[in-house]
Design a protein around this motif. Structure first.
Motif, PDB file in Angstrom:
ATOM      1  N   ASP A 454       0.824  -1.205   0.000  1.00  9.63           N
ATOM      2  CA  ASP A 454       0.000   0.000   0.000  1.00  9.63           C
ATOM      3  C   ASP A 454       0.859   1.256   0.000  1.00  9.63           C
ATOM      4  O   ASP A 454       0.438   2.295  -0.495  1.00  9.63           O
ATOM      5  CB  ASP A 454      -0.937   0.030   1.213  1.00  9.63           C
ATOM      6  CG  ASP A 454      -1.843   1.250   1.191  1.00  9.63           C
ATOM      7  OD1 ASP A 454      -2.616   1.380   0.219  1.00  9.63           O
ATOM      8  OD2 ASP A 454      -1.768   2.079   2.107  1.00  9.63           O
ATOM      9  N   TYR A 456       3.082   1.844  -1.853  1.00  9.27           N
ATOM     10  CA  TYR A 456       3.174   2.225  -3.261  1.00  9.27           C
ATOM     11  C   TYR A 456       1.802   2.657  -3.800  1.00  9.27           C
ATOM     12  O   TYR A 456       1.682   3.658  -4.496  1.00  9.27           O
ATOM     13  CB  TYR A 456       3.698   1.055  -4.089  1.00  9.27           C
ATOM     14  CG  TYR A 456       3.924   1.406  -5.545  1.00  9.27           C
ATOM     15  CD1 TYR A 456       5.008   2.185  -5.928  1.00  9.27           C
ATOM     16  CD2 TYR A 456       3.044   0.985  -6.535  1.00  9.27           C
ATOM     17  CE1 TYR A 456       5.210   2.527  -7.253  1.00  9.27           C
ATOM     18  CE2 TYR A 456       3.243   1.324  -7.860  1.00  9.27           C
ATOM     19  CZ  TYR A 456       4.334   2.090  -8.220  1.00  9.27           C
ATOM     20  OH  TYR A 456       4.530   2.437  -9.526  1.00  9.27           O
ATOM     21  N   LEU A 457       0.758   1.900  -3.452  1.00  4.35           N
ATOM     22  CA  LEU A 457      -0.544   2.101  -4.090  1.00  4.35           C
ATOM     23  C   LEU A 457      -1.323   3.272  -3.522  1.00  4.35           C
ATOM     24  O   LEU A 457      -2.167   3.851  -4.201  1.00  4.35           O
ATOM     25  CB  LEU A 457      -1.386   0.829  -3.943  1.00  4.35           C
ATOM     26  CG  LEU A 457      -0.784  -0.414  -4.577  1.00  4.35           C
ATOM     27  CD1 LEU A 457      -1.640  -1.622  -4.265  1.00  4.35           C
ATOM     28  CD2 LEU A 457      -0.677  -0.212  -6.082  1.00  4.35           C
ATOM     29  N   HIS A 458      -1.047   3.622  -2.267  1.00  3.46           N
ATOM     30  CA  HIS A 458      -1.826   4.655  -1.598  1.00  3.46           C
ATOM     31  C   HIS A 458      -1.874   5.941  -2.425  1.00  3.46           C
ATOM     32  O   HIS A 458      -0.856   6.400  -2.920  1.00  3.46           O
ATOM     33  CB  HIS A 458      -1.187   4.950  -0.239  1.00  3.46           C
ATOM     34  CG  HIS A 458      -2.046   5.804   0.632  1.00  3.46           C
ATOM     35  ND1 HIS A 458      -2.987   5.274   1.477  1.00  3.46           N
ATOM     36  CD2 HIS A 458      -2.137   7.137   0.771  1.00  3.46           C
ATOM     37  CE1 HIS A 458      -3.601   6.249   2.106  1.00  3.46           C
ATOM     38  NE2 HIS A 458      -3.112   7.391   1.691  1.00  3.46           N
TER      39      HIS A 458
END
Lengths: 627, 336, 184, 138
Positions: A454, A456-458
């Motif tokens: 997350d 990275y994805l946040h």
């Protein structure tokens, strides 16, 4: 013309305008009396105006009339049918106490709000076709995405309200909701709220997204406070709606209908209502705190202290507090949106598979499990906010655990399909589409739930793709399935099957393209909520595909609406139970008469015993018989 | 049981196809940090699970849709069974084990990614609307570009001066918010020489999309040379004009005031000193020292026509000493 | 009792209690904010004032209970008088908060102390005002003889609403005046 | 205010309350009694001679009537008295809470006291049990 001005809706709008002007006058007058200069202060004037305008609408439309009469001790008998001396259609534009009318009002207003939100999306999708700013300023763009977010959320809440209000009393054989006046109030408060949100776009807009994170939301333009107020008002509707439904389900079932013999949608509605009743207060509080921090400088969320506060040794405010309060509602809100949709899937699958619902109890309890776990996962929206690992890890585990009850639903649906005699009219297509789309949402969740990935994805486009998948799979597709499925029951007419299928076959592939494109753009490093993107990211082609897909989705929804409107006016008359369903609402004529059930219901079998010869679910029994 | 073999075979085939498809797409930019390797490894694991679960559900669903469709003329009902406790138990417990396993992996990888390094170097990343600034406390200078020596563990101390921002270099994988009133920590060990972009990942207002800073991962020798050059520049900065120029960057004036005559949010500083300024109340004033001083300390007092009030922070009078303000004014004077 | 009234009464009670549950989340949110921002500290407040307003609110809960009991016992005069007494005590409580606490040395804009202090007392005061209006409505209807000892949902709702407001203060009083280290 | 002054004040308050309050309560007994048990419309002591029926059935009926009347009075007194008792208990708990805070009770302890007070209010004042009853009023 006389009829026009007698419509509650029109009077409500007049009331809102007058209330707003009165509120503005009140603020300006007070400033004059206190000798402030200048007399006109936009923010307090609009906030008080918005508040009194909402009150004005509710007075004008007549949602408060019965309570006012009660307060002065006047009898207020229940009124059935159109307002005295008015044609039948006018009841849809006035305060009406029948849950069937309120359900239709919720749905229609929800679709209108949905069209507004969708229109905003098409606008900023065009802007994203190529890098650089072509059509809007960045401020205007930020307003568009913020408004798209909150307007769609209110549209989904309205759609959920529509399905629940129309269906649940029929499914449990109740004459109406437990509190019809509160029910009408809960619907009508949405109208001034929607108008507040739309007004907010035109008085400066706001650039915070729908999440309204301070300190940015404390500094944003005048649209900000109106948006907070609109959000707060929508929250009131959620609270009273959830309360009303819970009381209805708990007290108004026939004695023979125990909890595990309720139609499965009712379970989903209960889960949703618990979340609405309890969690919504927190976002209301958060919005209220933003309003008072802006107007009275109460430092909940700003870490800057004035001299007096330093002298008091006061601790500073903290922006992260807002995120906790906000997500304590706004994460469960996701389940408020999707639980009814998942309930619709479970409700419709057995009918079109002609076999019992696989694992009824497991599906029912998984709804409650999701609702309960929904309270324990809010901080996964804040994995990057600077919480320590000790705080982040429990939220990661809780979030991952939600995959378990959700998985139970998926596998039980497959079990329901297995060995059936499947037919594929439009509602069934939408149900299958919903499963596939919600599956995407379910699978893109875990990478965002484990903190390491997350990070990275946040706040990337992955998240945008993920929640559009859950909302389309959990709400939009099931909502349209429900629209097509209950259309003959509500209107008494058949919809056009060919147009319905066209709607589906345009919407499903284009949605897949859109959301997979968003997922991919996110992985390539595209952030959320950016007006302009770096050409070096290599996402432009993806953006073009997303935009085209978004327009096809918009087109398909317009086709669906065209189908509904034309069919409701002039299509062939439908039989009372075209799907051969066992559910109570299909055992009575279409459209449903004013008093739905001529006789009390008695539950004499299991709800989903399709294929068991001679079994029925409910029987209309004369009073006293049965059970 | 006659369905078991075909379904299993289809699920297996589909799993491999989907997994291979995801692998071949090059979904993410090239990794450039030690932490990113852990992140990418976990992504790989997730993608494999996604490929399997996707295939499992979709294959069974499509299979059922095709095989169990109602044939023409058939008017019967489906098989009559209510469920299976065993199956429900299995598909509750197995996913529960899988998610707990992923939770465990998530925990260990998170600990790896956030672990403090013994030889780490601290760099302060200061964010404002809508600029980044990097303070190198060990060497006492600040920079608009982020230079990092390859292989060196870095501890970023993230600060936000006004609203929330977030520190994200996609090639480094990890990100963290910069929160006013707090110092959040982000640990990155760059391991690949190259030029990247730092972006702000938290919606922070008008120019959020453009809030970027160049990131240069260089060899240790190049880094030392750059540091020496910055230190020398720092020493040369001791004139009021140069200090003003540094403040222009470090205090975030740059976010709103251009030096080349273009209009960003506030008035440009090019040719500002001594020029007539038309105010919102219709009067015109000459931009002299007093006017500039007031505009910095009390920005709402005299607002230039065509620019919004309330945008510039009101607290520069507290943040800056009078010396600093005079340095800025001296700098503005040089911008003809 | 009339069957329809019984059904309505059951629904009304459940509904009102669910509303209390919902409101409890609101007040819990405020309490959480208090502990989040203040931690184990609190501003120096006038202890005497705190005890006084708490006592007044407690007494008002007693008179409210007495009003309801009197109605059940068919004692109309006590019923109406106790309602008015409750209104008077409620107003006294409000005056205590507004005049002494809000008029003190802390203003709403003074950091987290000011914000939370005014947030807690303000939100509670809002509920007190709503309770007072509710009691006045019930008093007016009671004066006109709309309630009997058997059928008086309006009175019951009003009474438990008022007790609920007191209940909130049971938690707010220690949170504001007692818990944590007073900071000078 | 220093802690020692607060202790002194609290001690004085306790003394005044126990000594003065006790005497006051004794003096105001009749008023208090009325406060506790209700409005004074309770049946007065009947002074005229009671005629007790002699016929067995009538005697039975008379006794039952007498019992019912006593029960009704007892119920009425109990209803009023329970409110007063709850008030006293809550007041005592509030004082206890205040004094314990001076002594240095933990935040958790204060929460427990508040929870006890809340439970008393919910049970005795708000009649929470009626929610679960099938709507049969009082």
């Amino acid at each position: 013309m006389r009829t026009f001005f007698k419509l509650g809706f029109v009077r409500g709008l007049l009331g809102q305008v007058l209330g707003t002007l009165f509120g503005m006058g009140l603020v300006t007058g007070t400033r004059a009396a206190l000798g402030y200069d200048p007399l006109w202060a936009a923010e307090p004037a609009w906030v008080i105006g918005g508040l009194l305008g909402t009150l004005g609408f509710m007075i004008g439309v007549g949602a408060l009339t019965d309570w006012a009469k009660w307060a002065i001790g006047v009898e207020t008998p229940m009124h059935h049918g159109a307002p005295a001396g008015q044609p039948e259609w006018t009841r849809y534009f006035a305060v009406d106490l029948s849950h069937k009318v309120i359900g239709v009002q919720y749905t229609v207003w929800g679709i209108m709000v949905l069209l507004v939100g969708g229109f905003l999306a098409t606008l900023f999708r065009v802007e994203l076709l190529q890098p650089g700013m072509q059509y809007f300023t960045t401020d205007r763009y930020n307003t568009l995405i913020s408004a798209h977010g909150i307007i769609m959320i209110s549209a989904i809440l309205l759609g959920v309200g529509g399905m629940i209000n129309y269906l649940v009393p029929l499914m449990i054989g109740a004459s109406d909701m437990a509190f019809p006046r509160l029910n009408a109030f809960g619907f009508w408060i949405n109208v001034p709220a929607s108008l507040l949100l739309i007004t907010a776009m035109f008085v400066g807009g706001w650039d915070t997204g729908w999440t309204a994170y301070p300190p940015n939301s404390l500094r944003t333009a005048l649209g900000g406070p109106l948006f907070f107020l609109g959000f707060y008002t929508i929250g009131i509707s959620s609270i009273v709606g959830g309360l009303n439904l819970l009381v209805t389900v708990f007290t108004m079932r026939p004695p023979s209908m125990n909890l595990f013999r309720m139609p499965i949608f009712v379970w989903a509605a209960v889960g949703t209502s618990v979340l609405q009743l309890l969690a919504t207060q927190l976002v209301g509080l958060a919005m209220l705190m933003l309003i008072v921090e802006r107007s009275l400088h109460m430092g909940f969320f700003t870490p800057v202290l004035n001299e007096a506060a330093i002298a008091l040794n006061s601790p500073p405010g903290d922006p992260v507090l807002f995120q906790h309060l906000f997500w304590f509602y706004s994460h469960p809100a996701v389940y408020v949106f999707v639980l009814p949709g998942l309930g619709i899937i479970s409700e419709l699958l057995p009918v079109f598979a002609r076999k019992p619902l696989f694992g009824y109890k497991w599906i029912a309890l998984s709804s409650i499990g999701i609702a309960f776990l929904g309270f324990l996962v809010w901080a996964h929206h804040m994995f990057t906010s600077g919480m320590s690992n000790y705080l982040r890890l429990p939220f990661m585990y809780a979030t991952l655990i939600i995959a378990v009850p959700t998985g139970v639903k998926f596998f039980s649906w497959l079990g329901t399909l297995w060995g059936g005699k499947l037919t594929y009219p439009t509602p069934m297509l939408f149900v299958l589409g919903a499963i596939s789309v919600f599956l995407l949402g379910g699978l893109t969740g875990p990478p965002a739930a484990t903190i390491t990935t997350d990070l990275y994805l946040h706040d990337s486009y992955w998240v945008v793709g993920h929640f559009h998948q859950t909302f389309f799979g959990g709400f939009m597709f099931p909502f349209f399935a429900a629209m097509y499925y209950w259309f003959p029951k509500v209107t008494g007419r058949k919809y056009n099957e060919a147009l319905g299928k066209l709607h589906f076959w345009l919407m499903l592939p284009s949605f897949w393209v859109m959301s997979l494109g968003q997922i991919w753009a996110g992985l390539l490093g595209m952030r959320r909520r950016i007006a302009d993107y770096d050409p070096a990211l290599g996402v432009q082609n993806i953006q073009v595909w997303i935009t085209i897909a978004a327009f096809v989705i918009a087109l398909s929804i317009l086709i669906g609406l065209y189908n509904f409107i034309v069919s409701a006016r002039s299509a062939e008359v439908a039989e009372s139970n075209p799907w051969r369903s066992r559910s109570p609402e299909w055992q009575i004529p279409s459209p449903i008469p004013e008093h739905s059930f001529a006789m009390p219901l008695a539950v004499v079998g299991e709800p989903y015993d399709y294929g068991l010869p001679g079994s029925v679910y409910v029987r209309m029994a004369p009073a006293g018989a049965g059970d | 049981m006659k369905h078991f073999l075909p379904v299993t075979a289809l699920v297996v085939i589909s799993t491999f196809l989907v997994a291979a498809g995801i692998d071949s797409l090059h979904l993410m930019p090239q990794n450039a940090s030690v932490q990113g390797e852990t992140v990418d490894w976990l992504f790989g694991l997730h993608f494999k699970l996604i490929a399997f679960l996707f295939s499992l559900v979709i294959v069974i669903m499509v299979y059922a849709v095709v095989v169990f469709r109602r044939r023409a003329g058939d008017d019967g009902e489906g098989m009559h069974f209510h469920g299976s406790g065993t199956l429900e138990f299995i598909w509750t417990v197995v996913p529960a084990i899988i998610v707990v396993f992923f939770g465990y992996i998530g925990t260990t990888t998170l600990i790896t990614v956030t672990a403090a390094q013994p030889d780490e170097v601290a760099i302060e990343a200061v964010s404002r609307q809508w600029v980044w600034n990097f303070n190198y406390p060990d060497d006492g200078f600040s920079s608009e570009e982020l230079y990092l020596p390859v292989g060196q563990p870095i501890r970023f101390d993230l600060k936000a001066m006004d609203v929330l921002h977030a520190f994200w270099v996609p090639e480094f994988r990890v990100k963290a918010d910069a929160v006013p009133g707090r110092t959040n920590v982000l640990r990155i060990t760059p391991n690949r020489i190259g030029e990247y972009k730092l972006v702000c990942a938290e919606l922070c207002g008008t120019r959020h999309a453009y809030m970027m800073a160049p990131v240069k991962v260089v060899s240790r020798e190049a880094y030392s040379a750059w540091v020496a050059q910055k230190v020398a520049e720092e020493a040369a900065k001791n004139t009021p004009e140069a200090r003003g120029a540094a403040l222009y960057i470090s205090q975030g004036c740059k976010g709103c005031h251009s030096l080349d005559g273009s209009k960003i949010v506030g008035p440009t500083w090019k040719g500002l000193y001594g020029s007539p300024q038309e105010l919102t109340d219709g009067t015109t004033v000459i931009a002299d020292d007093e006017y500039l001083y007031n505009s910095i300390v009390k920005p709402n007092l005299q607002v230039v026509a065509g620019y919004p009030a309330n945008v510039m922070p009101q607290n520069y009078g507290e943040l800056l000493t009078d010396d600093n303000i005079n340095n800025i004014i001296a700098y503005i004077k040089t911008l003809k | 009792m009339h069957g329809e009234y019984r059904v309505a009464l059951r629904n009304n009670r459940l509904g009102l209690w669910l509303f209390f549950l919902s409101e409890s989340f609101l007040f819990m949110g405020i309490l959480v904010s208090r502990f989040y921002l203040w931690g184990n500290t609190r501003p120096e407040l006038n202890q005497l004032n705190g005890l006084l307003v708490t006592t007044v609110l407690l007494l008002s809960s007693f008179t409210m209970n007495r009003a309801e009991t009197a109605l059940v016992q068919n004692d109309r005069k006590t019923f109406l008088n106790c309602l008015l007494l409750t209104v008077a005590l409620g107003t006294l409580f409000l005056a205590g908060v507004v005049v002494f606490e809000w008029g003190g040395h802390i203003r709403p804009s003074d950091g987290a102390y000011g914000a939370v202090l005014f947030g807690m007392t303000g939100m509670h005061a809002l509920h007190v005002v709503s309770g007072i209006v509710f009691i006045l409505i019930v008093w007016n209807n009671g004066r006109r003889g709309l309630y009997s000892s058997e059928q008086h949902w309006g009175v019951e709702a009003c009474a438990i609403w008022w007790h609920y407001v007191d209940l909130v203060w049971v938690f707010f009083y220690p949170a504001l005046y007692l818990m944590g280290q007073a900071v000078h | 205010m220093t802690t020692s002054t607060m202790y002194a004040l609290a001690a004085a308050a306790v003394l005044i309350l126990t000594a003065g309050g006790g005497v006051g309560l004794a003096v105001l007994f009749r008023l208090t009694n009325q406060l506790v048990v209700g409005d004074g419309r309770l049946p007065r002591v009947v002074l005229e001679r009671v005629v007790v029926p002699t016929e067995p059935m009538a005697l039975l009926r008379w006794r039952r009537e007498q019992d019912e009347e006593r029960m009704a009075v007892a119920r009425r007194v109990a209803a009023y008295r329970s409110g007063a008792t709850v008030l006293v208990v809550l007041a005592a708990l509030t004082v206890f809470e205040y004094v314990m805070n001076l002594v240095g009770i933990s935040v958790f302890g204060l929460f427990v006291i508040a929870l006890v007070k809340a439970a008393i209010i919910v049970h005795y004042f708000m009649h929470v049990a009626t929610v679960f009853a099938a709507g049969d009023g009082h």
